[in-house]
Write a protein that holds these residues in place. Structure first.
Motif, mmCIF file in Angstrom:
data_model
loop_
_atom_site.group_PDB
_atom_site.id
_atom_site.type_symbol
_atom_site.label_atom_id
_atom_site.label_comp_id
_atom_site.label_asym_id
_atom_site.label_seq_id
_atom_site.Cartn_x
_atom_site.Cartn_y
_atom_site.Cartn_z
ATOM 1 N N ASN A 230 41.658 64.332 61.830
ATOM 2 C CA ASN A 230 41.212 63.022 61.384
ATOM 3 C C ASN A 230 39.705 62.931 61.222
ATOM 4 O O ASN A 230 39.210 61.955 60.642
ATOM 5 N N MET A 231 38.960 63.933 61.697
ATOM 6 C CA MET A 231 37.546 64.011 61.354
ATOM 7 C C MET A 231 37.359 64.380 59.887
ATOM 8 O O MET A 231 36.301 64.160 59.305
ATOM 9 N N GLU A 232 38.402 64.959 59.294
ATOM 10 C CA GLU A 232 38.303 65.429 57.917
ATOM 11 C C GLU A 232 39.114 64.583 56.947
ATOM 12 O O GLU A 232 39.032 64.778 55.740
ATOM 13 N N ILE A 233 39.900 63.656 57.463
ATOM 14 C CA ILE A 233 40.728 62.804 56.609
ATOM 15 C C ILE A 233 39.937 61.556 56.241
ATOM 16 O O ILE A 233 39.335 60.920 57.100
ATOM 17 N N GLY A 234 39.979 61.198 54.962
ATOM 18 C CA GLY A 234 39.126 60.126 54.476
ATOM 19 C C GLY A 234 39.746 58.750 54.473
ATOM 20 O O GLY A 234 39.154 57.822 53.927
ATOM 21 N N SER A 235 40.920 58.569 55.058
ATOM 22 C CA SER A 235 41.510 57.236 55.026
ATOM 23 C C SER A 235 42.262 56.928 56.309
ATOM 24 O O SER A 235 42.796 57.819 56.966
ATOM 25 N N TYR A 236 42.327 55.643 56.632
ATOM 26 C CA TYR A 236 43.075 55.158 57.788
ATOM 27 C C TYR A 236 44.557 55.449 57.613
ATOM 28 O O TYR A 236 45.246 55.864 58.555
ATOM 29 N N ALA A 237 45.060 55.265 56.398
ATOM 30 C CA ALA A 237 46.481 55.491 56.139
ATOM 31 C C ALA A 237 46.869 56.940 56.384
ATOM 32 O O ALA A 237 47.921 57.233 56.962
ATOM 33 N N ALA A 238 46.016 57.878 55.959
ATOM 34 C CA ALA A 238 46.306 59.301 56.171
ATOM 35 C C ALA A 238 46.279 59.639 57.654
ATOM 36 O O ALA A 238 47.073 60.443 58.141
ATOM 37 N N ALA A 239 45.356 59.006 58.398
ATOM 38 C CA ALA A 239 45.294 59.234 59.842
ATOM 39 C C ALA A 239 46.564 58.734 60.515
ATOM 40 O O ALA A 239 47.123 59.400 61.400
ATOM 41 N N LEU A 240 47.038 57.563 60.111
ATOM 42 C CA LEU A 240 48.268 57.030 60.684
ATOM 43 C C LEU A 240 49.452 57.942 60.405
ATOM 44 O O LEU A 240 50.305 58.166 61.268
ATOM 45 N N GLU A 241 49.506 58.485 59.199
ATOM 46 C CA GLU A 241 50.607 59.372 58.841
ATOM 47 C C GLU A 241 50.624 60.609 59.742
ATOM 48 O O GLU A 241 51.675 61.014 60.246
ATOM 49 N N LEU A 242 49.456 61.196 59.963
ATOM 50 C CA LEU A 242 49.355 62.367 60.835
ATOM 51 C C LEU A 242 49.764 62.007 62.261
ATOM 52 O O LEU A 242 50.518 62.737 62.910
ATOM 53 N N GLU A 243 49.280 60.878 62.758
ATOM 54 C CA GLU A 243 49.618 60.460 64.119
ATOM 55 C C GLU A 243 51.120 60.202 64.267
ATOM 56 O O GLU A 243 51.731 60.586 65.269
ATOM 57 N N ASN A 244 51.704 59.552 63.270
ATOM 58 C CA ASN A 244 53.137 59.257 63.325
ATOM 59 C C ASN A 244 53.964 60.524 63.452
ATOM 60 O O ASN A 244 54.920 60.596 64.225
ATOM 61 N N ARG A 245 53.604 61.528 62.674
ATOM 62 C CA ARG A 245 54.353 62.790 62.709
ATOM 63 C C ARG A 245 54.212 63.469 64.068
ATOM 64 O O ARG A 245 55.177 64.022 64.605
ATOM 65 N N GLY A 246 53.003 63.433 64.629
ATOM 66 C CA GLY A 246 52.790 64.058 65.929
ATOM 67 C C GLY A 246 53.592 63.381 67.026
ATOM 68 O O GLY A 246 54.229 64.042 67.864
ATOM 69 N N GLN A 247 53.601 62.047 67.027
ATOM 70 C CA GLN A 247 54.350 61.327 68.050
ATOM 71 C C GLN A 247 55.851 61.565 67.910
ATOM 72 O O GLN A 247 56.564 61.758 68.903
ATOM 73 N N ALA A 248 56.324 61.564 66.670
ATOM 74 C CA ALA A 248 57.754 61.798 66.447
ATOM 75 C C ALA A 248 58.152 63.189 66.934
ATOM 76 O O ALA A 248 59.212 63.378 67.550
ATOM 77 N N LEU A 249 57.310 64.160 66.679
ATOM 78 C CA LEU A 249 57.593 65.529 67.111
ATOM 79 C C LEU A 249 57.640 65.614 68.635
ATOM 80 O O LEU A 249 58.538 66.256 69.213
ATOM 81 N N LEU A 250 56.708 64.973 69.311
ATOM 82 C CA LEU A 250 56.630 65.068 70.772
ATOM 83 C C LEU A 250 57.816 64.399 71.461
ATOM 84 O O LEU A 250 58.205 64.805 72.560
ATOM 85 N N THR A 251 58.414 63.394 70.839
ATOM 86 C CA THR A 251 59.586 62.779 71.466
ATOM 87 C C THR A 251 60.799 63.702 71.439
ATOM 88 O O THR A 251 61.770 63.480 72.159
#
Length: 274
Positions: A230-251
């Motif tokens: 997310n230091m390299e992603i230029g949008s809030y929406a892209a950051a949310l998408e990355l976070e969503n995938r990580g949380q889903a994977l960890l569950t």
């Protein structure tokens, strides 16, 4: 972690590896007579060790420090005279090898803590910036004096990482003047997380590593991945998408249900990273 994972404690000429806690490796730049200055050999060894550590199943935290009174004095000036004779492509090859070494260290899947025990100059500054967390002794000094020797501060990631840590204007003043930054200023500007007495520095870094080790390995690793990406992603929406995938994977992993079960029963969780 054993010799079979490519991270044996011996066999390196510029580095030393120690394991003070289960899951924690301390990587020491080991050229104290040269203030741990970088050489082509060090770049090769650092890349090899970093790639091997990234594959080491039991690694949870890496601590990087320097032997003796310096963290790393940058490129060894004893070798610098040959640089102008390498030719453009030869110099590019050396520069890319150095960049690969630091990139390999920064991209290790687990947190990296730099215990900056003294001078971190030039490439040594860049090495400290490649860590996720920096603890420093009061004797630490930081310098990006590339312009003083006719080079650019755009070296080994420094121009990208410094601006994100201390801001564009502070970075510009620091690198254009080529001045030293003392430890107190480094803490105040956010270049280092905190100062620790010199004789307690490595212990403090290992203690912090232990706190990290107490948490879910998968959670920590995906947290690092999200923070770096997310230091390299230029949008809030892209950051949310990355976070969503990580949380889903960890569950889907074992550690989250274990943490919930431990909380319900009032006990400490036993994390496996699976």
């Amino acid at each position: 972690m054993t010799e079979h994972d490519g991270t044996a404690d011996t066999g390196w000429t510029t580095l030393r590896l120690d394991r003070p806690l289960a899951g924690v490796v301390v990587l020491t730049l080991d050229r104290p007579d040269r203030l741990n200055a970088m050489t082509d050999t060090m770049f090769r060894e650092l890349e090899t060790v970093a790639l091997a550590l990234d594959r080491a199943e039991g690694l949870r935290v890496l601590v990087v420090t320097g032997a003796g009174r310096a963290f790393c004095a940058g490129y060894d000036l004893a070798d610098a005279e040959k640089l102008t004779s390498l030719g453009a492509m030869g110099m590019l090859d050396l520069q890319e090898r150095a960049a690969r070494a630091l990139a390999a260290l920064r991209s290790i899947r687990v947190p990296v803590i730099a215990a900056v025990n003294g001078a971190a100059a030039g490439g040594g500054l860049s090495l400290s910036l490649a860590a996720d967390i920096r603890l420093a002794a009061p004797t630490a000094k930081f310098n990006a004096a590339f312009v003083r020797i006719g080079l650019s501060a755009g070296d080994l990631g420094a121009s990208w990482l410094l601006t994100r840590l201390i801001g564009p204007a502070a970075t510009a003043e620091f690198v254009y003047t080529g001045r030293l930054m003392e430890a107190a200023e480094a803490e105040r500007t956010g270049l280092v997380n905190r100062l620790v007495p010199a004789d307690e520095l490595l212990d403090a870094a290992v203690e912090m590593a232990g706190l990290i080790c107490a948490n879910s390995p998968g959670g920590v690793q995906l947290s690092k991945r999200a923070l770096q990406a997310n230091m390299e992603i230029g949008s809030y929406a892209a950051a949310l998408e990355l976070e969503n995938r990580g949380q889903a994977l960890l569950t889907r992993a074992e550690d989250m249900p274990e943490a919930l079960e431990a909380f319900r029963h009032g006990r400490a969780p036993v994390f496996t990273g699976r």
